[in-house]
Design a protein around this motif. Structure first.
Motif, PDB file in Angstrom:
ATOM      1  N   GLN A 104     -28.532  -9.681  20.724  1.00 14.25           N
ATOM      2  CA  GLN A 104     -28.023 -10.735  19.863  1.00 14.25           C
ATOM      3  C   GLN A 104     -26.643 -10.315  19.377  1.00 14.25           C
ATOM      4  O   GLN A 104     -26.428  -9.146  19.099  1.00 14.25           O
ATOM      5  CB  GLN A 104     -28.936 -10.924  18.643  1.00 14.25           C
ATOM      6  CG  GLN A 104     -30.338 -11.381  18.967  1.00 14.25           C
ATOM      7  CD  GLN A 104     -30.347 -12.785  19.529  1.00 14.25           C
ATOM      8  OE1 GLN A 104     -29.623 -13.655  19.069  1.00 14.25           O
ATOM      9  NE2 GLN A 104     -31.170 -13.017  20.540  1.00 14.25           N
ATOM     10  N   PRO A 105     -25.700 -11.260  19.273  1.00 14.24           N
ATOM     11  CA  PRO A 105     -24.411 -10.898  18.689  1.00 14.24           C
ATOM     12  C   PRO A 105     -24.622 -10.383  17.273  1.00 14.24           C
ATOM     13  O   PRO A 105     -25.534 -10.822  16.576  1.00 14.24           O
ATOM     14  CB  PRO A 105     -23.635 -12.220  18.671  1.00 14.24           C
ATOM     15  CG  PRO A 105     -24.337 -13.104  19.632  1.00 14.24           C
ATOM     16  CD  PRO A 105     -25.774 -12.660  19.640  1.00 14.24           C
ATOM     17  N   GLY A 106     -23.795  -9.459  16.866  1.00  7.81           N
ATOM     18  CA  GLY A 106     -23.930  -8.927  15.521  1.00  7.81           C
ATOM     19  C   GLY A 106     -22.705  -8.128  15.122  1.00  7.81           C
ATOM     20  O   GLY A 106     -21.870  -7.780  15.946  1.00  7.81           O
ATOM     21  N   ALA A 107     -22.626  -7.846  13.831  1.00  6.54           N
ATOM     22  CA  ALA A 107     -21.543  -7.034  13.290  1.00  6.54           C
ATOM     23  C   ALA A 107     -22.112  -6.197  12.151  1.00  6.54           C
ATOM     24  O   ALA A 107     -22.923  -6.685  11.354  1.00  6.54           O
ATOM     25  CB  ALA A 107     -20.402  -7.917  12.797  1.00  6.54           C
ATOM     26  N   TRP A 108     -21.678  -4.928  12.107  1.00  5.50           N
ATOM     27  CA  TRP A 108     -22.182  -3.991  11.116  1.00  5.50           C
ATOM     28  C   TRP A 108     -21.054  -3.119  10.603  1.00  5.50           C
ATOM     29  O   TRP A 108     -20.060  -2.895  11.284  1.00  5.50           O
ATOM     30  CB  TRP A 108     -23.243  -3.069  11.731  1.00  5.50           C
ATOM     31  CG  TRP A 108     -24.451  -3.773  12.212  1.00  5.50           C
ATOM     32  CD1 TRP A 108     -25.614  -3.987  11.528  1.00  5.50           C
ATOM     33  CD2 TRP A 108     -24.639  -4.379  13.491  1.00  5.50           C
ATOM     34  NE1 TRP A 108     -26.502  -4.691  12.310  1.00  5.50           N
ATOM     35  CE2 TRP A 108     -25.932  -4.940  13.517  1.00  5.50           C
ATOM     36  CE3 TRP A 108     -23.833  -4.498  14.627  1.00  5.50           C
ATOM     37  CZ2 TRP A 108     -26.439  -5.604  14.622  1.00  5.50           C
ATOM     38  CZ3 TRP A 108     -24.334  -5.169  15.730  1.00  5.50           C
ATOM     39  CH2 TRP A 108     -25.631  -5.710  15.723  1.00  5.50           C
ATOM     40  N   LEU A 109     -21.252  -2.594   9.392  1.00  3.60           N
ATOM     41  CA  LEU A 109     -20.425  -1.522   8.861  1.00  3.60           C
ATOM     42  C   LEU A 109     -21.338  -0.310   8.773  1.00  3.60           C
ATOM     43  O   LEU A 109     -22.442  -0.396   8.208  1.00  3.60           O
ATOM     44  CB  LEU A 109     -19.893  -1.863   7.468  1.00  3.60           C
ATOM     45  CG  LEU A 109     -18.931  -3.035   7.373  1.00  3.60           C
ATOM     46  CD1 LEU A 109     -18.528  -3.265   5.920  1.00  3.60           C
ATOM     47  CD2 LEU A 109     -17.693  -2.794   8.226  1.00  3.60           C
ATOM     48  N   CYS A 110     -20.912   0.813   9.330  1.00  4.04           N
ATOM     49  CA  CYS A 110     -21.731   2.027   9.361  1.00  4.04           C
ATOM     50  C   CYS A 110     -20.992   3.152   8.648  1.00  4.04           C
ATOM     51  O   CYS A 110     -19.781   3.293   8.793  1.00  4.04           O
ATOM     52  CB  CYS A 110     -21.986   2.442  10.803  1.00  4.04           C
ATOM     53  SG  CYS A 110     -22.687   1.132  11.827  1.00  4.04           S
ATOM     54  N   THR A 111     -21.744   3.967   7.893  1.00  2.00           N
ATOM     55  CA  THR A 111     -21.159   5.138   7.251  1.00  2.00           C
ATOM     56  C   THR A 111     -21.609   6.390   7.987  1.00  2.00           C
ATOM     57  O   THR A 111     -22.586   6.365   8.736  1.00  2.00           O
ATOM     58  CB  THR A 111     -21.591   5.250   5.775  1.00  2.00           C
ATOM     59  OG1 THR A 111     -22.999   5.466   5.718  1.00  2.00           O
ATOM     60  CG2 THR A 111     -21.211   3.999   4.986  1.00  2.00           C
ATOM     61  N   GLU A 112     -20.901   7.488   7.756  1.00  2.00           N
ATOM     62  CA  GLU A 112     -21.268   8.753   8.392  1.00  2.00           C
ATOM     63  C   GLU A 112     -22.647   9.223   7.970  1.00  2.00           C
ATOM     64  O   GLU A 112     -23.327   9.917   8.702  1.00  2.00           O
ATOM     65  CB  GLU A 112     -20.229   9.836   8.080  1.00  2.00           C
ATOM     66  CG  GLU A 112     -19.033   9.723   8.961  1.00  2.00           C
ATOM     67  CD  GLU A 112     -18.398  11.064   9.237  1.00  2.00           C
ATOM     68  OE1 GLU A 112     -18.946  12.101   8.838  1.00  2.00           O
ATOM     69  OE2 GLU A 112     -17.346  11.048   9.868  1.00  2.00           O
ATOM     70  N   SER A 113     -23.073   8.829   6.771  1.00  2.77           N
ATOM     71  CA  SER A 113     -24.395   9.242   6.287  1.00  2.77           C
ATOM     72  C   SER A 113     -25.524   8.458   6.964  1.00  2.77           C
ATOM     73  O   SER A 113     -26.691   8.719   6.719  1.00  2.77           O
ATOM     74  CB  SER A 113     -24.487   9.080   4.769  1.00  2.77           C
ATOM     75  OG  SER A 113     -24.398   7.710   4.427  1.00  2.77           O
ATOM     76  N   GLY A 114     -25.157   7.486   7.812  1.00  3.01           N
ATOM     77  CA  GLY A 114     -26.167   6.723   8.538  1.00  3.01           C
ATOM     78  C   GLY A 114     -26.502   5.382   7.917  1.00  3.01           C
ATOM     79  O   GLY A 114     -27.288   4.621   8.463  1.00  3.01           O
ATOM     80  N   HIS A 115     -25.901   5.075   6.758  1.00  2.00           N
ATOM     81  CA  HIS A 115     -26.143   3.769   6.129  1.00  2.00           C
ATOM     82  C   HIS A 115     -25.478   2.691   6.970  1.00  2.00           C
ATOM     83  O   HIS A 115     -24.347   2.844   7.414  1.00  2.00           O
ATOM     84  CB  HIS A 115     -25.571   3.773   4.710  1.00  2.00           C
ATOM     85  CG  HIS A 115     -25.839   2.527   3.953  1.00  2.00           C
ATOM     86  ND1 HIS A 115     -27.082   2.189   3.505  1.00  2.00           N
ATOM     87  CD2 HIS A 115     -25.009   1.534   3.581  1.00  2.00           C
ATOM     88  CE1 HIS A 115     -27.005   1.027   2.878  1.00  2.00           C
ATOM     89  NE2 HIS A 115     -25.757   0.612   2.916  1.00  2.00           N
TER      90      HIS A 115
END
Length: 123
Positions: free
Chosen positions: A9-20
């Motif tokens: 599915q199309p999607g967009a995320w923001l990821c942090t180095e801590s895995g959040h």
């Protein structure tokens, strides 16, 4: 470290180095800052109450980041953000001391890796 999207599915995320990982929704505007009204609250004194705005298109393929004239600035790929910018998958944004990696998936299997290599001197 690896972040991936493989749900077809199309999607967009923001990821942090801590895995959040924050999943972004279509046709939304997200505010970054310390203020309780912000969508992405950052508990950091170097962050303004309302520091930056992220606009997400309806098809999740266009993300636009804008600094809201914050005191310490918002950074895009290590450079101060002077005007709104279109984000691409793999871009890094920094708000206060928090760094996010942008992940945009068209629905095809995508995996992004961040690799750190240490070279040793052979003497």
């Amino acid at each position: 470290m690896s972040w991936g999207a493989s749900n077809n599915q199309p999607g967009a995320w923001l990821c942090t180095e801590s895995g959040h990982r924050v999943e972004l929704r279509p046709n939304r505007v997200y505010l970054f800052g310390r203020d309780e009204s912000c969508d992405l609250r950052i508990d950091d004194p170097s962050c303004s109450r309302r520091q930056a705005r992220l606009s997400v298109s309806g098809d999740l393929r266009s993300l636009s980041l804008e600094d809201l004239k914050s005191k310490n600035g918002t950074f895009h790929n290590g450079k101060p953000l002077k005007k709104p910018v279109q984000l691409k998958s793999g871009d890094k944004i920094q708000v206060g001391a928090t760094e996010y990696v942008v992940l945009i998936s068209s629905g095809e299997i995508e995996v992004h890796h961040e690799t750190r290599t240490t070279l040793l001197d052979n003497e």
